[in-house]
Write a protein that holds these residues in place. Sequence first.
Motif, PDB file in Angstrom:
ATOM      1  N   SER A   1       3.616  -0.708  -3.965  1.00 16.90           N
ATOM      2  CA  SER A   1       3.841  -1.166  -2.596  1.00 16.90           C
ATOM      3  C   SER A   1       2.964  -0.514  -1.541  1.00 16.90           C
ATOM      4  CB  SER A   1       5.313  -0.988  -2.218  1.00 16.90           C
ATOM      5  OG  SER A   1       5.716   0.360  -2.378  1.00 16.90           O
ATOM      6  N   ASN A   2       2.530   0.742  -1.743  1.00 20.24           N
ATOM      7  CA  ASN A   2       1.694   1.359  -0.714  1.00 20.24           C
ATOM      8  C   ASN A   2       0.308   0.751  -0.643  1.00 20.24           C
ATOM      9  OD1 ASN A   2       2.708   3.186   1.163  1.00 20.24           O
ATOM     10  ND2 ASN A   2       3.038   4.743  -0.390  1.00 20.24           N
TER      11      ASN A   2
ATOM     12  N   GLY B   1       5.377  -4.094  -5.751  1.00 21.80           N
ATOM     13  CA  GLY B   1       6.098  -2.896  -5.354  1.00 21.80           C
ATOM     14  C   GLY B   1       6.951  -2.299  -6.461  1.00 21.80           C
TER      15      GLY B   1
ATOM     16  N   LYS C   1      -2.468   2.821   7.643  1.00 20.32           N
ATOM     17  CA  LYS C   1      -3.109   2.356   6.411  1.00 20.32           C
ATOM     18  C   LYS C   1      -4.579   1.971   6.579  1.00 20.32           C
ATOM     19  CE  LYS C   1       0.214   2.588   3.340  1.00 20.32           C
ATOM     20  NZ  LYS C   1       0.982   1.411   2.931  1.00 20.32           N
TER      21      LYS C   1
ATOM     22  N   LYS D   1      -3.302  -7.584   4.394  1.00 16.79           N
ATOM     23  CA  LYS D   1      -2.789  -6.217   4.350  1.00 16.79           C
ATOM     24  C   LYS D   1      -3.816  -5.311   5.021  1.00 16.79           C
ATOM     25  CE  LYS D   1       0.356  -7.997   1.680  1.00 16.79           C
ATOM     26  NZ  LYS D   1       0.330  -7.780   0.231  1.00 16.79           N
TER      27      LYS D   1
ATOM     28  N   ASP E   1       7.429   9.303   8.988  1.00 14.72           N
ATOM     29  CA  ASP E   1       7.161   8.335   7.925  1.00 14.72           C
ATOM     30  C   ASP E   1       8.025   8.571   6.697  1.00 14.72           C
ATOM     31  OD1 ASP E   1       5.126   6.799   9.111  1.00 14.72           O
ATOM     32  OD2 ASP E   1       3.638   8.344   8.665  1.00 14.72           O
TER      33      ASP E   1
ATOM     34  N   GLU F   1       3.481   6.436  -7.420  1.00 15.31           N
ATOM     35  CA  GLU F   1       4.734   7.009  -6.916  1.00 15.31           C
ATOM     36  C   GLU F   1       5.865   6.853  -7.921  1.00 15.31           C
ATOM     37  OE1 GLU F   1       2.446   5.612  -3.209  1.00 15.31           O
ATOM     38  OE2 GLU F   1       2.792   4.891  -5.246  1.00 15.31           O
TER      39      GLU F   1
ATOM     40  N   GLY G   1       1.491  -3.214   2.913  1.00 15.71           N
ATOM     41  CA  GLY G   1       1.690  -2.849   4.309  1.00 15.71           C
ATOM     42  C   GLY G   1       0.986  -3.883   5.154  1.00 15.71           C
TER      43      GLY G   1
ATOM     44  N   HIS H   1       6.403   4.742   2.764  1.00 18.12           N
ATOM     45  CA  HIS H   1       5.550   3.655   3.245  1.00 18.12           C
ATOM     46  C   HIS H   1       5.054   3.980   4.652  1.00 18.12           C
ATOM     47  CE1 HIS H   1       8.134   1.463   0.205  1.00 18.12           C
ATOM     48  NE2 HIS H   1       6.904   1.306  -0.231  1.00 18.12           N
ATOM     49  N   TYR H   2       4.067   4.840   4.714  1.00 17.65           N
ATOM     50  CA  TYR H   2       3.521   5.235   6.005  1.00 17.65           C
ATOM     51  C   TYR H   2       2.745   4.068   6.615  1.00 17.65           C
ATOM     52  CZ  TYR H   2      -0.659   6.066   3.117  1.00 17.65           C
ATOM     53  OH  TYR H   2      -1.710   5.929   2.252  1.00 17.65           O
TER      54      TYR H   2
END
Length: 769
Positions: free
Chosen positions: A358-359, A446, A636, A420, A629, A547, A362, A632-633
């Motif tokens: 997922s990162n 994700g 990006k 994204k 954060d 992650e 975004g 998911h910061y």
Amino acid sequence: MMNILNRKYLSALCGFTCLASTLLAAEVIQRDGWSFDRSQLTGSEAEVAAAIEDGLPNEFAGWMEYDFEVSDAGWYALYLRCGAPSWSHDVFVDGVTYVRLQGADPEDVVPNAPKDSVNFKEINVYLSEGMHTLRLQRNQFPANLPSLWELRPAEDAGDTVRVWADESRLLDTETKIKIKIEGGASFETSYDVYWEDLATGELTSIGTVQFPKASAPIIREAELSPPGEGFYTIRAKVNDALLTNADFKSGFFLVQEAKEKKTRELGFEFSALFRSGAVLQRDMELPVWGWATPDSKVTVELAGQKLSTQSQADGRWQVTFEPIAVGGPYELTATSGDKTLKCYNILMGDVWLLSGQSNLGGPLKSATGAVEYASEVDYPDVRITNNYPDDLVTDQHVLRHAYWNSAVFGGDVSKMYPWKAIHYAFGRDIHEALGVPVGLIDAGRGGTIISTWMSQEAHEALPSLRKIAEAYETNLDEAIYELDYLNKVEAEVLKWRKLKEAGKAKTKKPKLPTLYPPRNFPSKHYDQLIAPMAPFALKGILWYQGESDSPMAACYEERFKLMIQEWRELFDQPDLAFLYVQIAYGSGKHFTGPAGDYRQGELKEAQTAALDLPNTAMVVTDDLMTPEDDVHYLDKLPVGHRLARAALNTVYGKEVPYQGPTFREFKIEGDAIRVYFDHAKGLSYKGEVLNAFSIAGDDRQWHWADARIDGETVIVSSPEVPNPVAVRYSWSESTRGSQLINKHGLPTPVFRTDDWPKVTEGVDWVREY
């Protein structure tokens, strides 16, 4: 013994005195949850031992097993203490499944329970005299295993009954379900049984189940017809008083109208990515393929080249064009018999595949500064498409037809929807630097572990992956994925019911989540998203994932390297560029805990090992998180910029720096350690103080260290470590508040100077539904 749940029906229940005199003579059986006989937990032996000593029961997934003796046969109620009773868990007694992937209902939680006591009722169980085994299991990570359990003698009819179903709980309105009800005590009991619609709370009568006086349990079987579409559980009443879910733990049942699954056969068509607006790879042999009637002639034309081929027995055809220089727009056509396919506005440029979890995503419109950045100018030659499996084609894995979108927004945020932030920043930078069209293929998903992005052959070849495949087969046999889906449905239904009761529900019925196969089953995304793309010509791959693999970090190094190699083989490009992101912290909060061992540090270290492979590069992201954060910061865009820097340097041969200060060596200087770096010109740091280093002596006890920059080196020390032997940098699960950078503002990757055992060693997989 007082009934702690205060049931209203006790005084009215015939024979209760007899039951009490028979069963209350049995003892309470209790064990500290950390005083177990056998276990299989996610951590290393040392890590588990340390957690037990520190009284930290919430650290691990896995199971704990206990042997115990029963001196008086009878019914018992199992009570547990757990930080989050609602979290799904399993309970097995003597190898028999009593609870699978369920949590406790709020009504089963004991009100005002003392902190050091059990706090919810789990199940009822009849135990004969003698030795028994109890297994408690928590399946996902992060985990919460019970820290205390008690078997309490039965007090009433709510403690002397058990219900279960061995068949599928996904039903249509024409299907009947078989259930079994176990009961029988030293007095007659009678249960009125109902379907409960969890969306409305409405009860629909099923019938009455009676048990005579008995010296041992009796099992009744019933075949039930669901009352209609809906999401149900089975409840019971005694003398009009409703038993709790723990008293009558039946689980959930989803009933829907029977629908015929839609399917389609492949006709005369291009493979999914060959569509109008596509960007195809320049200066490289260019495979183009699709499907047609078996054994038919197909003629394909592009940029002045015309090729013919014969479709195979399964209808698949393929041609390979000679390299085509940057340019366009072109028209791509295919003809078979009297049918012609046409794709317009085809550009020749550089194509990059972006994949991971997922990162990698975004949305562009929610990233820090992205709307303003993307509104500056439009880029019609920078284009993106998304990969999705075509679920209507059942006999093979193919992709759903793609749609290519240009980075043309005209300042309209709504037009940024397909984009994204990382994708946009990377594509824009490459286009501006080289002046060529850029095509981006998004194939991220994700919450995925690396196993799902690797082939079945890889799972057979690598022992640590084989265990994941075996676990998946076990879970499939035991319908675990079905139970997990039902838990998701329950969450949606109860959320809708709460809104309805508050007058805020926007629909007449709750929206139920779509039933997908589990997202992480072995090879799923390799088979459904990556393999169907091959042999699409690519310039390179961008990867951002890891992650979800942190609990298995020690295995990640060999898995990651193998994945890179097999993707290169899949696309028949042995030197295919593979650029990736070292994962950021789990959260942006400043870490205030002790220095020590952390899974996430080990995962980051494992990622760096892939740099041993040719044509790879890594960028670092730890400095992009703020204390506000979560994982998911939002900042990006710099990730895309850094990946573009890496590509321009390693793939395109441009003099563009992309690496931060990188650990080279260290030297012990008395009570301090001096650390040397490459790419360290202009060495400095972000933050108020350089506090991300930890230091240890021969005792291997880590302490946060004092650190100061001396030219292109850092001197690390601590008054608590007079004779240091090892240093680690940024080895924690959240930021310490500083980041070591060079003159280009690029951060330092996580590193350590020691080779001491990892806490994740021996953890091949974490049970994940």
